[in-house]
Motif scaffolding. Structure first.
Motif, mmCIF file in Angstrom:
data_model
loop_
_atom_site.group_PDB
_atom_site.id
_atom_site.type_symbol
_atom_site.label_atom_id
_atom_site.label_comp_id
_atom_site.label_asym_id
_atom_site.label_seq_id
_atom_site.Cartn_x
_atom_site.Cartn_y
_atom_site.Cartn_z
ATOM 1 N N SER A 244 -3.157 -2.559 6.045
ATOM 2 C CA SER A 244 -2.614 -3.875 5.672
ATOM 3 C C SER A 244 -3.190 -4.962 6.578
ATOM 4 O O SER A 244 -3.553 -6.048 6.112
ATOM 5 C CB SER A 244 -1.086 -3.889 5.804
ATOM 6 O OG SER A 244 -0.516 -2.834 5.059
ATOM 7 N N LEU A 245 -3.274 -4.649 7.851
ATOM 8 C CA LEU A 245 -3.799 -5.613 8.821
ATOM 9 C C LEU A 245 -5.233 -6.017 8.492
ATOM 10 O O LEU A 245 -5.600 -7.187 8.564
ATOM 11 C CB LEU A 245 -3.727 -4.998 10.222
ATOM 12 C CG LEU A 245 -4.113 -5.912 11.376
ATOM 13 C CD1 LEU A 245 -3.127 -7.060 11.513
ATOM 14 C CD2 LEU A 245 -4.165 -5.131 12.685
ATOM 15 N N LYS A 246 -6.029 -5.039 8.101
ATOM 16 C CA LYS A 246 -7.429 -5.314 7.761
ATOM 17 C C LYS A 246 -7.515 -6.353 6.653
ATOM 18 O O LYS A 246 -8.332 -7.269 6.693
ATOM 19 C CB LYS A 246 -8.097 -4.023 7.268
ATOM 20 C CG LYS A 246 -8.843 -3.294 8.347
ATOM 21 C CD LYS A 246 -9.640 -2.153 7.743
ATOM 22 C CE LYS A 246 -9.760 -1.030 8.752
ATOM 23 N NZ LYS A 246 -9.971 0.265 8.140
ATOM 24 N N ASP B 125 0.674 4.133 -8.413
ATOM 25 C CA ASP B 125 -0.606 4.254 -7.740
ATOM 26 C C ASP B 125 -1.203 2.902 -7.387
ATOM 27 O O ASP B 125 -1.618 2.665 -6.275
ATOM 28 C CB ASP B 125 -1.588 5.041 -8.610
ATOM 29 C CG ASP B 125 -1.227 6.517 -8.607
ATOM 30 O OD1 ASP B 125 -0.535 6.927 -7.655
ATOM 31 O OD2 ASP B 125 -1.617 7.229 -9.544
ATOM 32 N N GLU B 126 -1.245 2.014 -8.377
ATOM 33 C CA GLU B 126 -1.997 0.782 -8.144
ATOM 34 C C GLU B 126 -1.242 -0.488 -8.448
ATOM 35 O O GLU B 126 -1.763 -1.575 -8.269
ATOM 36 C CB GLU B 126 -3.269 0.809 -9.006
ATOM 37 C CG GLU B 126 -4.222 1.876 -8.541
ATOM 38 C CD GLU B 126 -5.576 1.742 -9.178
ATOM 39 O OE1 GLU B 126 -5.664 1.115 -10.242
ATOM 40 O OE2 GLU B 126 -6.522 2.274 -8.600
ATOM 41 N N ILE B 127 0.001 -0.358 -8.908
ATOM 42 C CA ILE B 127 0.686 -1.547 -9.414
ATOM 43 C C ILE B 127 0.857 -2.632 -8.345
ATOM 44 O O ILE B 127 0.808 -3.821 -8.637
ATOM 45 C CB ILE B 127 2.031 -1.162 -10.084
ATOM 46 C CG1 ILE B 127 2.688 -2.370 -10.735
ATOM 47 C CG2 ILE B 127 2.979 -0.472 -9.126
ATOM 48 C CD1 ILE B 127 3.849 -2.038 -11.646
ATOM 49 N N ILE C 81 0.850 -1.193 0.000
ATOM 50 C CA ILE C 81 0.000 0.000 0.000
ATOM 51 C C ILE C 81 0.884 1.241 0.000
ATOM 52 O O ILE C 81 1.885 1.291 0.720
ATOM 53 C CB ILE C 81 -0.940 -0.016 1.230
ATOM 54 C CG1 ILE C 81 -1.889 -1.226 1.139
ATOM 55 C CG2 ILE C 81 -1.732 1.279 1.335
ATOM 56 C CD1 ILE C 81 -2.698 -1.475 2.388
ATOM 57 N N ASP C 82 0.504 2.214 -0.803
ATOM 58 C CA ASP C 82 1.232 3.490 -0.916
ATOM 59 C C ASP C 82 2.684 3.297 -1.355
ATOM 60 O O ASP C 82 3.614 3.813 -0.736
ATOM 61 C CB ASP C 82 1.162 4.273 0.406
ATOM 62 C CG ASP C 82 1.482 5.754 0.179
ATOM 63 O OD1 ASP C 82 1.352 6.212 -0.974
ATOM 64 O OD2 ASP C 82 1.875 6.432 1.141
ATOM 65 N N GLN D 5 4.987 -0.495 5.642
ATOM 66 C CA GLN D 5 5.586 0.792 6.013
ATOM 67 C C GLN D 5 4.819 1.266 7.248
ATOM 68 O O GLN D 5 3.656 0.891 7.425
ATOM 69 C CB GLN D 5 5.380 1.828 4.901
ATOM 70 C CG GLN D 5 5.931 1.445 3.546
ATOM 71 C CD GLN D 5 5.651 2.540 2.513
ATOM 72 O OE1 GLN D 5 6.198 3.629 2.588
ATOM 73 N NE2 GLN D 5 4.790 2.235 1.555
ATOM 74 N N PRO D 6 5.442 2.107 8.060
ATOM 75 C CA PRO D 6 4.781 2.477 9.318
ATOM 76 C C PRO D 6 3.376 3.069 9.146
ATOM 77 O O PRO D 6 2.519 2.863 9.994
ATOM 78 C CB PRO D 6 5.733 3.522 9.926
ATOM 79 C CG PRO D 6 7.055 3.223 9.322
ATOM 80 C CD PRO D 6 6.789 2.678 7.955
ATOM 81 N N HIS D 7 3.131 3.773 8.051
ATOM 82 C CA HIS D 7 1.826 4.438 7.933
ATOM 83 C C HIS D 7 0.763 3.580 7.221
ATOM 84 O O HIS D 7 -0.340 4.060 6.991
ATOM 85 C CB HIS D 7 1.978 5.789 7.213
ATOM 86 C CG HIS D 7 2.388 5.661 5.777
ATOM 87 N ND1 HIS D 7 3.641 5.276 5.383
ATOM 88 C CD2 HIS D 7 1.694 5.840 4.628
ATOM 89 C CE1 HIS D 7 3.709 5.249 4.067
ATOM 90 N NE2 HIS D 7 2.536 5.585 3.587
ATOM 91 N N VAL D 8 1.083 2.330 6.878
ATOM 92 C CA VAL D 8 0.065 1.502 6.202
ATOM 93 C C VAL D 8 -0.305 0.264 7.023
ATOM 94 O O VAL D 8 -0.942 -0.669 6.526
ATOM 95 C CB VAL D 8 0.535 1.067 4.779
ATOM 96 C CG1 VAL D 8 0.885 2.277 3.939
ATOM 97 C CG2 VAL D 8 1.711 0.098 4.816
#
Ligand SMILES: [Zn+2]
Ligand SMILES: [Zn+2]
Length: 265
Positions: A90-92, A47-49, A41-42, A83-86
């Protein structure tokens, strides 16, 4: 033997047909394979790859599993790039689907891509490697919904350093921290044979780290080719098997329903 790290056309960076992968794995006499398509993620500049349509992925792999039930064991996995902000997002996803196997990897550090060389640019080797390991170390405290750590010393793949190898003594504290946390959590690490394809002459992590993991009490080790093409399935598995044995391992694992299954080597 199982190949527990494979990318198919559900990963943005692979076009391999999952069915063709099964055929290639059968040709190599594998007992099973785990599809571990990318969720990052991010991911900077894309963007989406590195995102997956999980409903499609789930149904496709589960159908394939049923179709191949008399040929080869097909396992449903994911490689989560953290990454720390995702973490929360990611957990969901990891919790939402009935994965057999979850690899946790670090492909980006401080919003900077390792893959395109941005991260190692203008950094000396020690600083770059240390920052990477420290990031991985701190992420294990924040995200524990994984089964193995992916390609633990992957930082060796990048950077223009003359000698890309790791002097394990220089990074002993942080590497020991990572390995101890993994062991205490009852998780494992993978031995990723793609290092041989990327000119490292060794798997990731290297023998010294695998040996240290075993010395500290690590038992859970998976083998993965990180194949993005069918011809790379189980690449150099004879060599990773030798490395695992030399480090003292008598068993290697694959995961079913998030539980390790031990296979004798
Ligand atoms: Zn990876
Ligand atoms: Zn991968």
């Amino acid at each position: 033997m199982y190949d527990s790290h494979i990318h198919s056309f559900f990963s943005g960076d692979s076009e391999s047909d999952a069915y063709e992968i099964c055929k290639a794995a059968l040709d190599k006499n594998l007992k099973g394979i785990a599809f571990t398509d990318h969720l990052d993620i991010d991911y900077p500049n894309y963007d989406e790859i590195f995102l997956i349509n999980f409903d499609k992925y789930h149904d496709y792999i589960k159908n394939l599993k049923y179709q191949q039930r008399n040929n080869i064991d097909v396992l449903y996995g994911i490689e989560v790039g953290i990454q720390p902000h995702v973490l929360e997002e990611s957990l969901k996803i990891v919790k939402k689907y009935d994965f057999d196997f979850v690899i946790m990897s670090t492909h980006i550090v401080s919003y900077t891509d390792l893959h395109n060389g941005d991260f190692t640019k203008n950094k000396n080797k020690f600083d770059a490697y240390m920052q990477y390991f420290k990031e991985f170390d701190s992420l294990i405290d924040l995200f524990t919904e994984f089964d193995v750590l992916g390609h633990l010393d992957m930082i060796r793949r990048y950077g223009d350093y003359v000698d890309k190898n790791i002097d394990i003594e220089q990074f002993k504290d942080v590497i020991d921290n990572i390995l101890r946390k993994v062991i205490n959590l009852g998780k494992g690490i993978e031995l990723n044979s793609s290092g041989y394809r990327y000119g490292l002459n060794s798997p990731m992590p290297s023998f010294e780290i695998i040996k240290r993991y075993k010395e500290l009490g690590g038992e859970i080790l998976t083998f993965g080719s990180d194949a993005h093409f069918p011809e790379h399935i189980a690449y150099n598995f004879n060599m990773v098997e030798e490395i695992a044995k030399s480090a003292g391992f008598k068993y290697v694992c694959h995961f079913e329903a998030r539980k390790p299954v031990f296979d004798k080597i």
